[in-house]
Design an enzyme around this catalytic site. Sequence first.
Site: not given
Length: 382
Positions: A46, A140, A268, A316
Amino acid sequence: MTTTTLTRPRVSDAAGPRLLVDPAAVAANTRLLAGRARGDLMAVVKADGFGHGAVTVARTALAHGATSLGVTTVAEALALRDAGLRAPVLSWLNPVDADFASAVAAGVELAVPDAAHLRAVLDTAPGARVHLHLDTGLARDGAEPAAWPSLCRLARSAERTGRVRVVGVMGHLACADRPRHPANAEGRSRFAWGVRTARAAGLRPSVRHLAATAATLTDPRSHHTTVRVGAGLVGIDPSGTTRLAWAMSLTAPVVSVRRVRAGTPVGYGHTWTAPRATTLALLPVGYADGLPRAVPGRAEVLLRGRRRPVVGRVSMDQTVVDVGDEPVRPGEVAVLLGPGTGGEPTPEDWADWFDVLPHEVLTGFGPRVARGTVGTSLRDAG
């Protein structure tokens, strides 16, 4: 277990970040895990094979001890069929309006967690081979214990008329990464009750699977006829008891280098300031590619044979590395993670630095990162 030594790539190959998968590591892990299993091994691929390429991991695992494949969605299962894989495939997490007909037409087996899903399969894909899914303690996916007897009776009624064939019963342990946790004994007990209940309803499931990677390595009592192993195929042992081979490497080239004075803030928010005159190397990889953004001052990469600290916030598209007085040049390549055999950080290191699971690290790399396998033209990138 195999070892992979990361070599410095040619500058001409350093076009951008590169992710390299080593099938030999997957093969070694599969053999080890199959040797621990008391029954068959289902290779779970998966999430694109935990970020390593579902088809690559599936083919390798099947060649080295796995006998079947597992995925979550029908789409994942059909992609394996489209790639030419013909081993048994189980899909176990789908909405009630999933394309069950296409799955059954492709020979994909389906997990059924409740009566609504079973009725949807009967209505759209008669003749399906199904695994009844019991919730064994996670609250779940899977049928609640109170609903399990009626689900078994409904499945048996459909089986009598030839509309479905119940071939399996499945569950999942909540705390298998902590082998002594009492929830594991409770999960084993609930699963055993679920199998007895299914048999009492007249079902004869030939496949019974409860254990995933951690329980495969630590809890033989949970193995039954089959174990489901996904994370372990690519090097993750959630139990922390067994050394597996990491199968992924990630590299990025240096795109620029600058000398800065003591007191120069970086990135930043100016979260890091150079304590001395130093050289900074810029890598063209960032949080859009899968790196965590907030750097707690622990992350490192391997460059010129030494660990170098990541400084400032990851952007980013960019990550800054402090290389001290080393005369690093643009085009040289940093190893962000790998098997650890050359001193580079491993996925486990990144997971520890950012307090996440290795699964999160390995499945997080985005589509801008070029991908390849050992033995292809991207080999030198690893």
